[in-house]
Design a protein around this motif. Structure first.
Motif, PDB file in Angstrom:
ATOM      1  N   UNK A  24     -11.140   4.941   9.674  1.00 21.87           N
ATOM      2  CA  UNK A  24     -10.130   5.879   9.203  1.00 21.87           C
ATOM      3  C   UNK A  24      -8.850   5.146   8.847  1.00 21.87           C
ATOM      4  N   UNK A  25      -8.143   5.697   7.857  1.00 18.53           N
ATOM      5  CA  UNK A  25      -6.860   5.119   7.452  1.00 18.53           C
ATOM      6  C   UNK A  25      -5.977   6.212   6.882  1.00 18.53           C
ATOM      7  N   UNK A  26      -4.681   6.024   7.023  1.00 19.87           N
ATOM      8  CA  UNK A  26      -3.688   6.892   6.390  1.00 19.87           C
ATOM      9  C   UNK A  26      -3.088   6.059   5.269  1.00 19.87           C
ATOM     10  N   UNK A  27      -3.248   6.510   4.023  1.00 20.49           N
ATOM     11  CA  UNK A  27      -2.815   5.760   2.857  1.00 20.49           C
ATOM     12  C   UNK A  27      -1.707   6.496   2.130  1.00 20.49           C
ATOM     13  N   UNK A  28      -0.998   5.764   1.301  1.00 21.14           N
ATOM     14  CA  UNK A  28      -0.017   6.404   0.428  1.00 21.14           C
ATOM     15  C   UNK A  28      -0.780   6.972  -0.768  1.00 21.14           C
ATOM     16  N   UNK A  29      -0.207   7.934  -1.479  1.00 23.11           N
ATOM     17  CA  UNK A  29      -0.918   8.507  -2.622  1.00 23.11           C
ATOM     18  C   UNK A  29      -0.939   7.599  -3.853  1.00 23.11           C
ATOM     19  N   UNK A  30      -0.378   6.396  -3.741  1.00 20.52           N
ATOM     20  CA  UNK A  30      -0.382   5.452  -4.849  1.00 20.52           C
ATOM     21  C   UNK A  30      -1.817   5.015  -5.144  1.00 20.52           C
TER      22      UNK A  30
END
Length: 154
Positions: A24-30
């Motif tokens: 799992x990861x939390x990413x930026x919307x870029x």
């Protein structure tokens, strides 16, 4: 892998094919940030996310990079009965598992021109609706004050 895409963040969940391990990861919307994270995963990679207000730009970029991306129809994702707790991570795991089983019903990703035309039509319809509501408010205000227009079209 499954993505839960929002305007300010993206929850990403990858299921390793053999052991079934979740990453799992939390990413930026870029889009570049998302692509670089996907490239770190062992190949082959397939990605899915629910169609929504963020559009289809991510799907176009991933497909152009040779990464299979399926934009899921939200109404067609089978939800388990009694599963009412919603978190971004759970919303990313569910489509990832369905994609692994090949149970995702995808929507057609429109071209940039088609999406621009749809946006223009939606904006025009919104403006027409706003205009009609303003006209009705004004006519009802005038009617409450006893002013009735009879000279043709209002």
């Amino acid at each position: 892998m499954g993505l839960d895409v929002h305007a300010r963040s993206v929850a990403a969940v990858s299921i390793d094919g053999v052991p079934g391990e979740l990453l799992q990861a939390r990413l930026s919307p870029d889009h570049d940030h998302i692509r670089s994270w996907i490239r770190q995963l062992p190949s082959p990679v397939a990605v899915t996310y629910e169609a929504g207000p963020t559009g289809f730009g991510l799907a176009r970029i991933l497909n152009a990079d040779g990464i299979r991306c399926v934009v899921a129809a939200p109404s067609k994702l089978q939800r388990p009965a009694g599963d009412r707790v919603k978190t971004d991570a759970k919303d990313a795991v569910h489509p990832a598992r369905l994609l692994r089983l090949d149970e995702v019903t995808g929507v057609v990703v429109p071209s940039v021109e088609q999406e621009a035309a749809r946006d223009l039509v939606r904006a025009r319809e919104d403006c027409r609706g706003d205009l009609m509501r303003a006209r009705h408010r004004l006519s009802k205000l005038l009617l409450r004050h006893g002013i009735v227009y009879n000279g043709g079209q209002a």
